[in-house]
Design a protein around this motif. Sequence first.
Motif: not given
Length: 801
Positions: A624-630, A639-643
């Motif tokens: 979950g969260g933003t898995a692709t960032v520039n 900073g927002s990844l979740t499992l």
Amino acid sequence: MRNSPPGIARANLVPLRRLALVGVAMLVVLLNCGREPTAPQEAPVRFARGLSFTTVFPEMAKLTGAAANLVSFVNVHIVLNRLDGTVAVDTTINFPADSNSVTVALNVRLSAGAPATGEPLMLEMSYVNAAGVTVFHAGPVQILAVPSIAGQPAPAPITVQAVYTGPGATAKSVRISPRTLTVNAGAQFGFTAVALDATGATVPNTPIVWTSLDPTRATIAANTAGSGVALNSRGTARIVAQLLTLQTDTALLTVSLPATTISAVSGSGQTGIVGKPTLQALPQPLVVKVAAADGSGVSGQTVTFAVASGGGSISPATATTDASGLAQATWSLGAAGTQTATATAASLSGSPITFSATGQTLPAVKLALTTAPTAGGTVATASPIPLVVNVQDKDNDVVTGFTGNVSVALTTNPTSAVLAGTTTVAAVKGVATFTNVAVPTPGTGYVLTASSTGLTGASTPAFNVVTGAASSIVLLSGGGQSAAAGTALSPITVLVTDVIGNAKSGVDVDFAITSGGGSVSPAKAISDAAGKAVVLWTLGAAAGTQTITATVQGLSPLTIPASATSATNNLVITQQPAVSQSAGVPLTPAIAVEMRDPANVVVTSFTGAVTLIMQSNPGGSTLGGTATVNAVAGVATFGSLTLNKVGTGYTLTANAAGATAATTTLFNVLAGPAATLALVSGNNQVGAASAALAQPVVAKVTDALGNAVAGATVNFAVTAGGGSVGTSTVTSDPTGQASTTWTLGASGTQTMSVSSGQLSGSPITVTATIGSAGSIVSTTVSPKVDTLTSIGDTRQLNAQA
């Protein structure tokens, strides 16, 4: 005999008799009378003549018989007083111990002024024992001493009443012990008695007279003791104890005749049902009578009942005859045909008695399915359908003697499938078991019906057929790709099918790197409804051929190749996630990824996209969260990844175009706080009263995301029905589950409460029903399993219940 005084004419002499034990004892004294010769010139002296009296001792009421020496005395003191108080006679008569009577001759000198009609005198008599104690006393009583007249008869004897004054004369009552007694004819018996004063205290040394008022039933051996012998006459004898002061007490002696014969009363010649799961008692008990010689029943006799032939049982094995001499037992027959049982009473005439009965079986009338698919349940195309058919009588019991054929056929067949396996079998002891019947084609709503000639058939509820076990795994797409080393390939798709080519869903497919390094995600995928399993493969850093395998348990691994080309830049993870993370909470610290050139220098000009994908996914988690960032100045921060799923050994891989991928170090995801309590299995079962259910009751504790929580306390408690649980407080195991056994109560509604603090879903009510064995119904609630498949930048959530 004593001599008469000189000068006194001898008269009739009457003996003084010893007191008899029982009855009226009599003491007679004859006064020797007449005129004594006088000397010359003396006044004449007159004497009484023919005067006699009788002493009457206390009457022993209602008693007969006699025994000497109950109360002994050695002398009798006789006093005759004139009315003026002067003594006319005062003498003591010796009474020898070896005598029953003595003869006494006395003379009474009349007063000078006594009239011709006679002189009144007062008589007293005292009977004295060897100790000087007066044991009987008579008088005072007035008598008339009449002067003798020649030729006239002597006057009639005067009666004097005596009273007992010896030891125990103060007693007011007598008490026999025991009050009642029962003996057989011919047996000896014994009673005791005590004399009591007015306060109820015992008066010692009191003479007590014993007798039987019913001498035809019992006799007293000696009237001085309460022992005797029962005669050969059934009934009640009254045994009396009496004091010499006339108080009495009566005990009852029941005389019974001993048992001599045993005979059958009823129960022989009956017909009963056999072949039931439990033995069936005959309608009438077996009844025998134990009697005495006069034909009357004898109670308290032991009779032994036993099966002689045919099996079965008798209860009780021993019985005691009642007041009518009857004893009975219940006989349950065993096998069909003639059977016998015996009733035995040792040494009695007629023993043993033999009873006979005939066992019959009820005919088979119908079939019943005891093992079959459940309503809406599923069976596999390649698996035999569990099917057991009972042949039953009208009472729903198995007819164990039935050995005929039973057949099964599809009576609802949505796919026109041809039933496979052996569809006709011979019953064994009334049970037909089918071991290899199968439906080869998947479908919904099949119904099987069992039949046998002349019997009512039985059908299964509608059930579904699904594909069988996985039999093969093949590559559908994604094989043979070529890409820069360290980059992610297009998704790899494999297909799982059963033995007849049906797509097999829900199969675990394990993917593993076998050469070249790199990673696959997820490491374990589950085939979907179309039998497909998809994995993302990120190549390793080395150029050349790389391989992975897809493995299904029990099948040979499938090898998938790819080609890796050289890369210019490398991704480096400079900030790794901590070893322990919480499900549903952003990973900490935030993962930081740098783009570095071949010289390992950060490429600050890089602002392209960096994507994190699941590399190792042991728990089947969704990222979950933003898995692709520039990237900013060559650095991408997540900073927002979740499992959301618990697992040990997660890794994430960072990918960027034209660069070698980088993989995080291993980290674990732990469950969050316990949030939900749910029932897994054990509800709605059917079991026997006071017996444990076939399945345990299982509950599961999960966090807010559905992860199993270990170490939570789960309480089990029976709330209705009176049964019991095996363990009332259970700690959840690593799978989050806690279980206990449940023993049902004797009757009524059966419920159990399953609770765990304030968790959602708590408390849970579990129900069970008391019914026949073999009717267990279980509802299982399976936890929801979520899998995430990532295809490029598109995420698809597949929910499987």
